[in-house]
Scaffold this motif. Structure first.
Motif, PDB file in Angstrom:
ATOM      1  N   UNK A  99       0.833  -1.189   0.000  1.00 54.04           N
ATOM      2  CA  UNK A  99       0.000   0.000   0.000  1.00 54.04           C
ATOM      3  C   UNK A  99       0.873   1.246   0.000  1.00 54.04           C
ATOM      4  N   UNK A 100       0.885   1.953  -1.128  1.00 53.30           N
ATOM      5  CA  UNK A 100       1.585   3.230  -1.227  1.00 53.30           C
ATOM      6  C   UNK A 100       0.525   4.326  -1.234  1.00 53.30           C
ATOM      7  N   UNK A 154       6.198  -2.280   1.227  1.00 46.95           N
ATOM      8  CA  UNK A 154       6.196  -0.914   0.735  1.00 46.95           C
ATOM      9  C   UNK A 154       7.007  -0.083   1.724  1.00 46.95           C
ATOM     10  N   UNK A 155       7.700   0.945   1.257  1.00 44.47           N
ATOM     11  CA  UNK A 155       8.513   1.753   2.163  1.00 44.47           C
ATOM     12  C   UNK A 155       8.672   3.162   1.608  1.00 44.47           C
ATOM     13  N   UNK A 177       7.115   5.758  -1.741  1.00 44.73           N
ATOM     14  CA  UNK A 177       7.042   5.446  -3.174  1.00 44.73           C
ATOM     15  C   UNK A 177       7.917   4.263  -3.578  1.00 44.73           C
ATOM     16  N   UNK A 178       8.364   3.493  -2.585  1.00 44.35           N
ATOM     17  CA  UNK A 178       9.222   2.346  -2.904  1.00 44.35           C
ATOM     18  C   UNK A 178       8.565   1.020  -2.505  1.00 44.35           C
ATOM     19  N   UNK A 179       8.966  -0.031  -3.216  1.00 42.56           N
ATOM     20  CA  UNK A 179       8.643  -1.388  -2.779  1.00 42.56           C
ATOM     21  C   UNK A 179       9.970  -2.128  -2.653  1.00 42.56           C
ATOM     22  N   UNK A 180      10.217  -2.705  -1.474  1.00 42.56           N
ATOM     23  CA  UNK A 180      11.462  -3.424  -1.230  1.00 42.56           C
ATOM     24  C   UNK A 180      11.198  -4.925  -1.257  1.00 42.56           C
ATOM     25  N   UNK A 181      12.099  -5.653  -1.920  1.00 39.73           N
ATOM     26  CA  UNK A 181      11.976  -7.114  -1.994  1.00 39.73           C
ATOM     27  C   UNK A 181      13.340  -7.730  -1.673  1.00 39.73           C
ATOM     28  N   UNK A 227      10.055  -5.119   6.879  1.00 39.66           N
ATOM     29  CA  UNK A 227       8.927  -4.356   7.408  1.00 39.66           C
ATOM     30  C   UNK A 227       9.263  -2.875   7.385  1.00 39.66           C
ATOM     31  N   UNK A 228       8.234  -2.044   7.252  1.00 38.07           N
ATOM     32  CA  UNK A 228       8.444  -0.587   7.208  1.00 38.07           C
ATOM     33  C   UNK A 228       7.311   0.108   7.936  1.00 38.07           C
ATOM     34  N   UNK A 229       7.539   1.328   8.352  1.00 38.41           N
ATOM     35  CA  UNK A 229       6.431   2.159   8.818  1.00 38.41           C
ATOM     36  C   UNK A 229       6.636   3.565   8.317  1.00 38.41           C
ATOM     37  N   UNK A 230       5.526   4.312   8.264  1.00 40.11           N
ATOM     38  CA  UNK A 230       5.574   5.651   7.680  1.00 40.11           C
ATOM     39  C   UNK A 230       6.050   6.668   8.710  1.00 40.11           C
ATOM     40  N   UNK A 231       6.834   7.623   8.232  1.00 41.61           N
ATOM     41  CA  UNK A 231       7.104   8.865   8.955  1.00 41.61           C
ATOM     42  C   UNK A 231       7.753   8.741  10.319  1.00 41.61           C
TER      43      UNK A 231
END
Lengths: 300, 379
Positions: free
Chosen positions: A46-47, A95-96, A99-103, A139-143
């Motif tokens: 989800x971006x 998603x990170x 605007x990125x997707x990391x794999x 894993x990522x989180x926003x802001x």
């Protein structure tokens, strides 16, 4: 249904944060081209601008529209002609940074794809090479300014903390202690990691210090998920148990706390996928090896 | 998918096959010398040097059918013959037993201890044949050399590859049902008690650390699980106590085993699908089989030797009934080699298969069930 044939991860469509949890909707069956033999993972990324469905396999990475109708992008891994002693695959999707997707990959490299707001002009913008072992989860989180907003894990248990941006910066590395880190999540600057020895460990993303260690499961932990609104943590393992935990920060001491809230035994099922179905973590879904059903749990 | 899976699959299924054959040879009162010859011949073939070299090369797993063909050949590497129904049952028992062991493996790495249990038992079968013993020990050392150093993550990948191979197989086995380790729907029982895996702590403890990393609080939680700390780790050396019991011989003469082919309709449907769907790997599979079988050195019975037929069922009537009632979808049969394959490759495979062709031993009265009796009379 090719997605149902591998003991891979379970992912559910992202629930919009500002809406009450809606019943799951059947979206249709995804037709996977025969080239892609055995998808090992699937996740909706989800971006802010769009939602993509990302599949990983032994051959590479595929990105689809959120409903799976159109393939947007395909990245092939460098697969040797003859099968090699070391397996080749992509694993770990997130998603990170807006605007990125990391794999992740079996080589230890993390591929960073730059996703345009629309269209198919996806580019491989960066390759992060810090892991020496196959990547297991991302894993990522926003802001989260400065504290790191991306965490990557590998087979040896090593965790890498990153700050996303035009260029990704490595903030710190937490060396493994022998057990595979099979699953990782990030919430409010807390890294929650699940291990092959059944433990859950919580790390301070900023300092890389350990803040909690839980003897959570009797077998390999397969899945962790985090409910962003409440800090509830879901863990599922091969011991057939699913646990719900609650993370919090003590405002006085700044200590990180973790409480056990709920245990569910999925009788005779090695749990290989577990996800919350709503951002508050009131409902969750579980699947297991040899199981063709997805079991949904919620308040009575 | 791990390319290191095939040796473990082959050796463990082979080990289960030998357990069952040993039990049936004794149950059918096959004379000791004949029974020993059968076991020795099969084990010699199984651990053939060239064959082992091919097996240990990194490669993908192929279909159940392809592997079934290999075991078909292996079971017929001596003077013993099995008919279709008995062979089907033998393969069902082997695969369900190993599926159970893979599923119940405490740690992914313990799949190696399961394999060592099988090899230890195989060595017991041939303890009076030093030549074959050396062959098995050579494979044992190769396993230790290649596998002992693999990471937990690699072992988990191997285990997942095996679990995918066994997915949707739910054949019920009487010995498992009686021991209450399998449910009537064909699924295995997963215990939530007993020792946790080596290196794992018993669930229930939460430890909290402050920002300096000093432990400041402990809390406990309870679950329905009733686990204990393991006593010690099994030995990963050539000799030693494996501690783990998975992969040891569970059969004895007094404990015959039955399979229940009814299965669930879903199981049948999915197996049927596998059998009917055009296999995009047909070509690779052919190569794989040709390579594997090329390494298998099948010994033809010498002129004077009399063969015999082994029955996996208690009576011949049961065997016949099983042959007639086995659902078509569950039939493994023989691999179809499509006419579209390259002629050269096909000729190569036919040549190899032709070389493996062993004449059926034909005692005077070759009627079903009588050959064995005739054979007994002749002793």
């Amino acid at each position: 249904d090719p997605l149902g044939t591998a003991p891979g991860s379970l992912d559910l469509p992202p629930a919009p944060l500002d809406l009450p949890p809606a019943p799951l909707e059947f979206l249709g069956v995804l037709q996977v081209p025969p080239l892609l033999l055995c998808p090992s993972q699937a996740a909706w990324c989800e971006l802010p601008s769009r939602v993509l469905l990302v599949l990983t396999s032994q051959r590479g990475v595929q990105m689809y529209d959120s409903d799976g109708s159109t393939m947007v992008f395909w990245h092939a891994l460098d697969v040797p002609e003859q099968p090699a002693a070391h397996s080749v695959f992509a694993r770990g999707i997130s998603a990170a940074g807006g605007r990125f997707i990391c794999v992740g990959t079996s080589f230890g490299a993390v591929l960073v794809f730059d996703i345009p707001p629309k269209g198919t002009n996806v580019t491989l913008s960066e390759v992060l090479e810090q892991h020496r072992d196959p990547v297991t989860d991302i894993a990522a989180e926003q802001g989260q300014d400065g504290a790191g907003d991306l965490v990557t894990a590998d087979d040896s248990g090593t965790l890498c903390l990153w700050s996303t941006g035009e260029e990704f910066t490595l903030l710190g590395k937490i060396p493994g202690s022998g057990s595979t880190c099979s699953s990782v999540t990030l919430w409010n600057g807390i890294v929650a990691a699940g291990y092959g020895n059944g433990q859950i460990r919580l790390w301070e993303a900023g300092s890389g210090r350990i803040r909690a260690q839980v003897n959570a499961h009797a077998r390999w932990i397969y899945a962790l998920d985090l409910a962003p609104l409440t800090g509830k943590l879901l863990s599922g393992a091969e011991d057939s148990f699913v646990h719900v935990w609650k993370l919090s920060r003590n405002p006085d001491t700044d200590d990180i706390e973790i409480q056990h809230c709920h245990a569910e035994c999925v009788t005779d099922t090695q749990v290989c996928g577990a996800r919350f179905c709503d951002p508050a973590g009131d409902t969750f879904a579980v699947t297991g090896y040899d199981l063709s059903e997805i079991l949904c749990y919620g308040p009575a | 998918m791990s390319a290191r899976t095939l040796p473990l699959l082959f050796l463990n299924l082979g080990g289960e096959m030998l357990y069952i054959l040993d039990q049936r040879l004794r149950a059918q009162s096959i004379p000791g010398e004949k029974a020993r010859k059968v076991m020795n011949d099969i084990i010699t073939t199984m651990f053939n040097k060239k064959f082992m070299e091919e097996l240990f090369k990194p490669q993908d797993l192929y279909s159940k059918k392809a592997l079934r063909t290999v075991y078909d050949r292996l079971a017929h590497a001596s003077i013993m013959r099995l008919n279709q129904a008995s062979m089907d049952k033998l393969y069902d028992l082997m695969t369900m037993a190993f599926k159970y062991q893979v599923l119940l493996c405490p740690r992914p790495r313990d799949i190696l201890l399961v394999t060592f249990n099988h090899l230890d038992a195989i060595k017991d079968f041939i303890s009076d044949a030093p030549g074959i013993l050396n062959q098995v020990d050579e494979t044992f050392r190769r396993l230790i050399e290649i596998y002992n150093c693999l990471s937990d993550g690699e072992f988990q990948l191997i285990r997942q590859t095996l679990l995918i191979f066994f997915q949707d197989m739910h054949i019920r086995v009487s010995i498992f049902l009686k021991d209450k380790v399998q449910n009537s729907n064909g699924r295995f029982v997963l215990p939530i008690s007993g020792p946790v895996p080596w290196g794992t702590e018993v669930p229930g403890l939460i430890r909290i650390f402050n920002h300096k990393g000093v432990e400041v609080k402990r809390a406990e939680f309870t679950t329905a699980g009733n686990y204990v700390t393991p006593q010690r780790e099994g030995s990963f050396e050539l000799y030693g106590d494996r501690v783990l019991k998975l992969g040891t011989n569970m059969y004895s003469v007094t404990r015959p085993v039955e399979t229940h082919m009814s299965g669930s309709s879903k199981n049948l449907a999915s197996q049927a699908k596998e059998n009917m769907a055009p296999n995009p790997l047909a070509k690779e599979e052919l190569n794989f089989l040709a390579r594997l079988l090329g390494g298998l050195d099948i010994q033809k019975p010498a002129g004077g030797e009399t063969g015999f037929r082994l029955n996996l069922f208690t009576t011949d009537e049961e065997e016949e009934h099983a042959a007639q009632t086995r659902p078509e979808e569950l039939s493994y049969k023989v691999i179809n080699i499509e006419a579209t394959q390259e002629p050269g490759r096909r000729a190569e495979l036919s040549r190899i298969l032709g070389e493996l062709e062993v004449a059926e031993p034909r005692p005077d009265s070759a009627e079903k069930g009588e050959d064995l009796l005739a054979l007994m009379d002749g002793l």
